[in-house]
Design a protein around this motif. Sequence first.
Motif, PDB file in Angstrom:
ATOM      1  N   GLY A 101       0.811  -1.217   0.000  1.00  0.00           N
ATOM      2  CA  GLY A 101       0.000   0.000   0.000  1.00  0.00           C
ATOM      3  C   GLY A 101       0.841   1.262   0.000  1.00  0.00           C
ATOM      4  N   GLU A 102       0.142   2.383  -0.214  1.00  0.00           N
ATOM      5  CA  GLU A 102       0.835   3.674  -0.352  1.00  0.00           C
ATOM      6  C   GLU A 102       1.214   4.241   1.016  1.00  0.00           C
ATOM      7  N   LEU A 103       2.381   4.871   1.064  1.00  0.00           N
ATOM      8  CA  LEU A 103       2.879   5.550   2.274  1.00  0.00           C
ATOM      9  C   LEU A 103       3.088   7.020   1.937  1.00  0.00           C
ATOM     10  N   ASP A 104       2.937   7.884   2.939  1.00  0.00           N
ATOM     11  CA  ASP A 104       3.353   9.274   2.682  1.00  0.00           C
ATOM     12  C   ASP A 104       4.448   9.713   3.650  1.00  0.00           C
ATOM     13  N   LEU A 105       4.937   8.773   4.469  1.00  0.00           N
ATOM     14  CA  LEU A 105       6.109   9.054   5.309  1.00  0.00           C
ATOM     15  C   LEU A 105       6.894   7.755   5.504  1.00  0.00           C
ATOM     16  N   VAL A 106       8.177   7.802   5.177  1.00  0.00           N
ATOM     17  CA  VAL A 106       9.076   6.674   5.432  1.00  0.00           C
ATOM     18  C   VAL A 106      10.236   7.207   6.257  1.00  0.00           C
ATOM     19  N   VAL A 107      10.476   6.630   7.424  1.00  0.00           N
ATOM     20  CA  VAL A 107      11.559   7.082   8.299  1.00  0.00           C
ATOM     21  C   VAL A 107      12.572   5.942   8.438  1.00  0.00           C
ATOM     22  N   LEU A 108      13.752   6.143   7.861  1.00  0.00           N
ATOM     23  CA  LEU A 108      14.826   5.146   7.922  1.00  0.00           C
ATOM     24  C   LEU A 108      15.908   5.719   8.831  1.00  0.00           C
ATOM     25  N   SER A 109      15.792   5.429  10.114  1.00  0.00           N
ATOM     26  CA  SER A 109      16.681   6.035  11.102  1.00  0.00           C
ATOM     27  C   SER A 109      17.636   4.997  11.676  1.00  0.00           C
ATOM     28  N   GLU A 110      18.903   5.145  11.349  1.00  0.00           N
ATOM     29  CA  GLU A 110      19.981   4.299  11.890  1.00  0.00           C
ATOM     30  C   GLU A 110      19.747   2.828  11.582  1.00  0.00           C
ATOM     31  N   VAL A 111      19.362   2.539  10.351  1.00  0.00           N
ATOM     32  CA  VAL A 111      19.131   1.139   9.992  1.00  0.00           C
ATOM     33  C   VAL A 111      19.704   0.789   8.617  1.00  0.00           C
ATOM     34  N   LEU A 112      19.767   1.770   7.708  1.00  0.00           N
ATOM     35  CA  LEU A 112      20.178   1.469   6.327  1.00  0.00           C
ATOM     36  C   LEU A 112      21.574   0.864   6.232  1.00  0.00           C
ATOM     37  N   TYR A 113      22.506   1.418   6.997  1.00  0.00           N
ATOM     38  CA  TYR A 113      23.912   0.989   6.851  1.00  0.00           C
ATOM     39  C   TYR A 113      24.160  -0.425   7.362  1.00  0.00           C
ATOM     40  N   PHE A 114      23.157  -1.025   8.008  1.00  0.00           N
ATOM     41  CA  PHE A 114      23.303  -2.425   8.415  1.00  0.00           C
ATOM     42  C   PHE A 114      23.005  -3.382   7.257  1.00  0.00           C
TER      43      PHE A 114
END
Length: 185
Positions: A101-114
């Motif tokens: 489904g559609e999102l209008d907020l995605v928060v990627l906090s301190e997780v991508l680099y893993f």
Amino acid sequence: MTDPAYFERMYAASDDPWHLDDNPYEQRKHALTVACLPRERYRRGFEPGCSIGLLTALLAPRCDELVATDAVAEPLVAARRRVPDEHVSFAQSALPDWPAGELDLVVLSEVLYFLSAALRAQVRQHVVESLGPHGHVVLVDWRHRFDEAACTGDEAQAEIVEAPAFVRLVTHVEHDFRLTVLGRA
Ligand SMILES: C[S@@+](CC[C@H](N)C(=O)[O-])C[C@H]1O[C@@H](n2cnc3c(N)ncnc32)[C@H](O)[C@@H]1O
């Protein structure tokens, strides 16, 4: 990708391995994160890697619906206790898994680099495909190299920021972390 057993071990040793709840650095970073949200309200947000729900608690009042996940089950018990709101759902789930489904907020906090480069590319694709026309993406990352991380936060963010689907709305850079907010191009 960082071995999931690493996170299991971290939570076996401590309820709050990154001191999210008692480190002024983390509290200020979370406050800055929500202060940089361009809109007061979002229809449907996604926060993977939510840990014990500190940032979730600040995002919850800004969202009609908020989906928060973590790869590890244990911190979700504390997160649910901290944020019992009915419009916030918690689930054990590991990126690159993504809600339908559609999102209008995605928060990627301190997780991508893993994540490995291949998994980060899948996450970027999910963001591109799921973000609505007025949606925002928030990236928050520790900037320094460390053993368990696949890359630096700066490197991980550059891959998403450079996607032609997005324009940069906010850039906040300190010695230790980078906070970026993107909108639809
Ligand atoms: C450093 S903490 C960040 C917590 C929170 N996002 C914040 O910024 O305060 C990283 C969290 O991401 C979770 N995590 C690690 N890899 C993940 C993955 N592939 N998918 C979802 N969560 C993951 C860990 O279990 C941990 O709770």
